[in-house]
Design an enzyme around this catalytic site. Structure first.
Site, PDB file in Angstrom:
ATOM      1  N   ALA A 165       1.515  -0.797  -0.242  1.00  0.00           N
ATOM      2  CA  ALA A 165      -0.053  -0.032   0.185  1.00  0.00           C
ATOM      3  C   ALA A 165       1.060   1.194  -0.018  1.00  0.00           C
ATOM      4  CB  ALA A 165      -0.527  -0.068   1.226  1.00  0.00           C
ATOM      5  N   TYR A 226      -4.698 -11.517   6.983  1.00  0.00           N
ATOM      6  CA  TYR A 226      -3.765 -11.042   8.823  1.00  0.00           C
ATOM      7  C   TYR A 226      -4.827 -10.984   9.251  1.00  0.00           C
ATOM      8  CZ  TYR A 226      -2.696  -8.014  12.169  1.00  0.00           C
ATOM      9  OH  TYR A 226      -2.507  -7.101  13.794  1.00  0.00           O
ATOM     10  N   TYR A 236      -3.473   0.085  10.773  1.00  0.00           N
ATOM     11  CA  TYR A 236      -3.715  -1.411   9.330  1.00  0.00           C
ATOM     12  C   TYR A 236      -4.660  -0.565   8.538  1.00  0.00           C
ATOM     13  CZ  TYR A 236      -3.156  -5.861   7.752  1.00  0.00           C
ATOM     14  OH  TYR A 236      -2.521  -6.362   6.494  1.00  0.00           O
ATOM     15  N   LYS A 243      -7.351  -7.190   2.460  1.00  0.00           N
ATOM     16  CA  LYS A 243      -6.593  -8.360   3.201  1.00  0.00           C
ATOM     17  C   LYS A 243      -8.389  -9.009   2.928  1.00  0.00           C
ATOM     18  CE  LYS A 243      -2.354  -8.803   3.264  1.00  0.00           C
ATOM     19  NZ  LYS A 243      -1.657  -9.949   2.233  1.00  0.00           N
ATOM     20  N   ILE A 274       4.385 -10.477  12.443  1.00  0.00           N
ATOM     21  CA  ILE A 274       5.850  -9.873  12.248  1.00  0.00           C
ATOM     22  C   ILE A 274       6.804  -8.973  11.702  1.00  0.00           C
ATOM     23  CG2 ILE A 274       7.501 -11.966  10.851  1.00  0.00           C
ATOM     24  CD1 ILE A 274       5.224 -14.289  11.293  1.00  0.00           C
ATOM     25  N   THR A 276       8.852  -7.724   9.052  1.00  0.00           N
ATOM     26  CA  THR A 276       9.262  -7.777   7.261  1.00  0.00           C
ATOM     27  C   THR A 276       8.822  -6.804   6.822  1.00  0.00           C
ATOM     28  OG1 THR A 276       6.876  -8.233   6.562  1.00  0.00           O
ATOM     29  CG2 THR A 276       7.978 -10.397   7.731  1.00  0.00           C
TER      30      THR A 276
END
Length: 343
Positions: A165, A226, A236, A243, A274, A276
């Site tokens: 995004a 997620y 988010y 998602k 996590i 990333t």
């Protein structure tokens, strides 16, 4: 003696001709490797996987060694899959090449009997790029040149681990999301699953597997998602709706592709937070991980390896009856409804 000398001379001439031929005509597998786009890397000159009965997998979305896509690839490799991973563009090329080189140099000995890893550039938002990738798979994973092997090529597993995004859409108010940011986020993060499934389907479908046994014919598609798809996660933002769209696409594909002639299973794996490269764009990622440690049933964050192991399970025959599901790998965080402890 004259005959012996004659035969020796003939042998020497034949050897000389063979050496001259090889100098000007490299083996087919080497020629195939050299003709691939410069973005494709391998640690071996031969791309032939036909010497073994290992399965094949395509994993989309590797950026570095911390990517969930790489964790998925490692789990599949450990299960004897030959795996092609993709990266977005030249920015990630050398980084992913190093991962592939290091893995193949250290984990593909005959004693370990693990699969081999390869990588290929693919812009998941481009139909042409995805089509080129999928059309190249038979040559990449069947040794090239042999049309019979290409015609029997099958892709056993496809893993979608791609999300992006614009920064402007992940900071500030969700209310201020622009149409351009909305469209680009959904294109890369959710619609891309439809795009790649469409072009990979001929190799995933059971009719290409030359078997009548459903358990061995069933290929799989797995998408990484997620909790923000169904619950409100502060900051988010637009990724939550992307998602949600991704999961709906996966479930609908599971319905459409589940029966003959395809027999393709489609599932989602919902991973806990996590660290990333992709998750850097989430403003309060550290707070999210801390909350998982405090409130999840396991009282800890999950690892990329744990996510990859579930993806590998869903790819295998052991999960032959599982499709249309979203499997949570979050330490039980997603089902908690109250404080982490009761006084």
């Amino acid at each position: 003696k004259k005959m012996t000398i004659h035969h020796m001379n003939c042998t020497i001439r034949n050897i000389s001709r063979h050496i001259h031929y090889r100098q000007h005509h490299p083996p087919l597998s080497t020629t195939l490797y050299q003709q691939q786009p410069t973005s494709f890397f391998s640690t071996t000159t031969s791309l032939s996987l036909s010497s073994s009965n290992k399965k094949t997998a395509l994993v989309l979305g590797v950026a570095n060694n911390r990517s969930l896509a790489w964790s998925c690839a490692l789990s599949l490799l450990s299960k004897n899959y030959h795996v092609v991973v993709t990266y977005q563009n030249d920015r990630f090329a050398s980084r992913v090449q190093d991962l592939i080189t290091h893995y193949n140099n250290n984990h593909t000995t005959p004693e370990e009997k693990k699969g081999k890893a390869y990588c290929y550039e693919c812009d998941i938002s481009s139909d042409a790029s995805v089509q080129n990738l999928c059309q190249s798979l038979p040559s990449l994973l069947s040794g090239g040149g042999n049309e019979n092997k290409k015609s029997k090529f099958k892709l056993n597993a496809l893993v979608h681990s791609v999300a992006h995004a614009p920064t402007s859409a992940m900071k500030g108010s969700f209310l201020d999301t622009t149409l351009d940011d909305y469209v680009s986020t959904h294109d890369v993060s959710s619609y891309s699953l439809l795009r790649v499934a469409r072009y990979a389907l001929p190799y995933l479908s059971a009719q290409y597997h030359h078997t009548t046994e459903r358990s061995t014919a069933s290929s799989s598609i797995t998408a990484l998602t997620y909790l923000g798809s169904t619950k409100v996660v502060p900051n988010y933002n637009i990724m939550g709706s992307a998602k949600s769209s991704l999961e709906n696409i996966a479930h609908t594909l599971a319905y459409e592709l589940g029966s003959s002639p395809h027999s393709v299973r489609v599932n989602c794996v919902s991973a806990g937070p996590i660290s990333t490269m992709a998750s850097r764009g989430i403003v309060n990622l550290g707070d999210m991980k801390k909350d998982v440690e405090e409130r999840s049933m396991l009282r800890r964050n999950i690892t990329g390896e744990e996510v990859g192991n579930v993806v590998a399970f869903l790819a295998g025959e052991e999960s032959g009856g599982v499709t249309g599901q979203t499997i949570f790998v979050d330490g039980g965080y997603g089902v908690m409804g109250g404080p982490s402890s009761v006084c």
